[in-house]
Scaffold this motif. Structure first.
Motif, PDB file in Angstrom:
ATOM      1  N   ALA A  48      20.180  -3.174-100.045  1.00 48.35           N
ATOM      2  CA  ALA A  48      21.250  -2.430 -99.369  1.00 48.35           C
ATOM      3  C   ALA A  48      21.512  -1.113-100.087  1.00 48.35           C
ATOM      4  O   ALA A  48      21.732  -0.071 -99.447  1.00 48.35           O
ATOM      5  CB  ALA A  48      22.519  -3.276 -99.297  1.00 48.35           C
ATOM      6  N   ASN A  49      21.491  -1.143-101.425  1.00 47.19           N
ATOM      7  CA  ASN A  49      21.697   0.073-102.206  1.00 47.19           C
ATOM      8  C   ASN A  49      20.622   1.106-101.886  1.00 47.19           C
ATOM      9  O   ASN A  49      20.915   2.282-101.674  1.00 47.19           O
ATOM     10  CB  ASN A  49      21.701  -0.258-103.695  1.00 47.19           C
ATOM     11  CG  ASN A  49      21.912   0.968-104.555  1.00 47.19           C
ATOM     12  OD1 ASN A  49      22.796   1.771-104.308  1.00 47.19           O
ATOM     13  ND2 ASN A  49      21.089   1.106-105.577  1.00 47.19           N
ATOM     14  N   ASN A  50      19.370   0.686-101.849  1.00 47.76           N
ATOM     15  CA  ASN A  50      18.277   1.605-101.558  1.00 47.76           C
ATOM     16  C   ASN A  50      18.371   2.167-100.139  1.00 47.76           C
ATOM     17  O   ASN A  50      18.133   3.355 -99.913  1.00 47.76           O
ATOM     18  CB  ASN A  50      16.934   0.913-101.757  1.00 47.76           C
ATOM     19  CG  ASN A  50      16.645   0.631-103.213  1.00 47.76           C
ATOM     20  OD1 ASN A  50      17.261   1.187-104.107  1.00 47.76           O
ATOM     21  ND2 ASN A  50      15.699  -0.248-103.463  1.00 47.76           N
ATOM     22  N   HIS A  51      18.712   1.310 -99.177  1.00 49.63           N
ATOM     23  CA  HIS A  51      18.868   1.755 -97.793  1.00 49.63           C
ATOM     24  C   HIS A  51      19.995   2.786 -97.702  1.00 49.63           C
ATOM     25  O   HIS A  51      19.844   3.846 -97.083  1.00 49.63           O
ATOM     26  CB  HIS A  51      19.151   0.542 -96.903  1.00 49.63           C
ATOM     27  CG  HIS A  51      19.206   0.855 -95.448  1.00 49.63           C
ATOM     28  ND1 HIS A  51      19.740  -0.019 -94.541  1.00 49.63           N
ATOM     29  CD2 HIS A  51      18.828   1.934 -94.727  1.00 49.63           C
ATOM     30  CE1 HIS A  51      19.670   0.510 -93.331  1.00 49.63           C
ATOM     31  NE2 HIS A  51      19.133   1.691 -93.431  1.00 49.63           N
ATOM     32  N   ALA A  52      21.118   2.492 -98.347  1.00 52.87           N
ATOM     33  CA  ALA A  52      22.251   3.425 -98.343  1.00 52.87           C
ATOM     34  C   ALA A  52      21.873   4.732 -99.021  1.00 52.87           C
ATOM     35  O   ALA A  52      22.297   5.812 -98.587  1.00 52.87           O
ATOM     36  CB  ALA A  52      23.457   2.782 -99.033  1.00 52.87           C
ATOM     37  N   TRP A  53      21.057   4.657-100.057  1.00 55.27           N
ATOM     38  CA  TRP A  53      20.603   5.866-100.761  1.00 55.27           C
ATOM     39  C   TRP A  53      19.860   6.785 -99.801  1.00 55.27           C
ATOM     40  O   TRP A  53      20.075   7.997 -99.797  1.00 55.27           O
ATOM     41  CB  TRP A  53      19.721   5.449-101.933  1.00 55.27           C
ATOM     42  CG  TRP A  53      19.336   6.557-102.860  1.00 55.27           C
ATOM     43  CD1 TRP A  53      20.060   7.029-103.912  1.00 55.27           C
ATOM     44  CD2 TRP A  53      18.141   7.326-102.819  1.00 55.27           C
ATOM     45  NE1 TRP A  53      19.378   8.043-104.526  1.00 55.27           N
ATOM     46  CE2 TRP A  53      18.200   8.247-103.878  1.00 55.27           C
ATOM     47  CE3 TRP A  53      17.031   7.330-101.987  1.00 55.27           C
ATOM     48  CZ2 TRP A  53      17.186   9.165-104.136  1.00 55.27           C
ATOM     49  CZ3 TRP A  53      16.021   8.239-102.240  1.00 55.27           C
ATOM     50  CH2 TRP A  53      16.102   9.144-103.305  1.00 55.27           C
ATOM     51  N   CYS A  54      18.994   6.204 -98.973  1.00 60.98           N
ATOM     52  CA  CYS A  54      18.280   7.006 -97.973  1.00 60.98           C
ATOM     53  C   CYS A  54      19.248   7.631 -96.972  1.00 60.98           C
ATOM     54  O   CYS A  54      19.132   8.810 -96.629  1.00 60.98           O
ATOM     55  CB  CYS A  54      17.256   6.149 -97.225  1.00 60.98           C
ATOM     56  SG  CYS A  54      15.817   5.715 -98.203  1.00 60.98           S
TER      57      CYS A  54
END
Length: 142
Positions: A48-54
């Motif tokens: 979720a963190n990586n997706h939000a980062w994008c």
């Protein structure tokens, strides 16, 4: 001597023109990659963190910073250190949210607790692996 908040602010001012936020494991190469991993692993705070980062930085998609903050908050609540750090950063500088020193401090504290927990898990895993290696060596000698 600068306070820790001033030191952190100075550091982030140096990298302000780069991407905002922290991503674990690897930085997603594309929005579909990050979205696919997050969708396949709904309880994975790192995904979720990586997706939000994008979403926050507009990697492969138009920037959707408010949605990214919602995702980071949810991942932080699940114990993801990177998401906690990203929320602290946003509150420190008033990025998308109103600058709030107390919220910044709360999320940095949560980030620190997550990192301590992650380090302890790593140490425990290393100890278990060392015990297995020793057991395998002992079995080979027999």
């Amino acid at each position: 001597r600068p306070s820790s908040r001033e030191a952190m602010a100075e550091f982030w001012l140096k990298v302000r023109d780069g991407y905002v936020g922290m991503s674990y494991n690897h930085l997603p190469q594309s929005m579909p990659e990050a979205a696919d991993v997050a969708e396949a692993n709904p309880n994975d705070g790192m995904a979720a963190n990586n997706h939000a980062w994008c979403l926050f930085n507009g990697i492969g998609t138009p920037k959707q910073q408010k949605l990214a903050l919602k995702m980071w908050r949810k991942a932080a609540d699940k114990g993801n250190g990177g998401a906690s750090y990203n929320m602290a950063y946003c509150y420190m500088f008033g990025v998308v949210v109103k600058q709030d020193d107390q919220m910044c401090s709360d999320f940095f504290a949560k980030y620190h607790r997550c990192r301590v927990h992650e380090r302890q898990l790593f140490i425990n895993n290393q100890s278990a692996l060392q015990a297995l290696d020793k057991e395998n060596e002992d079995n080979k000698k027999k």
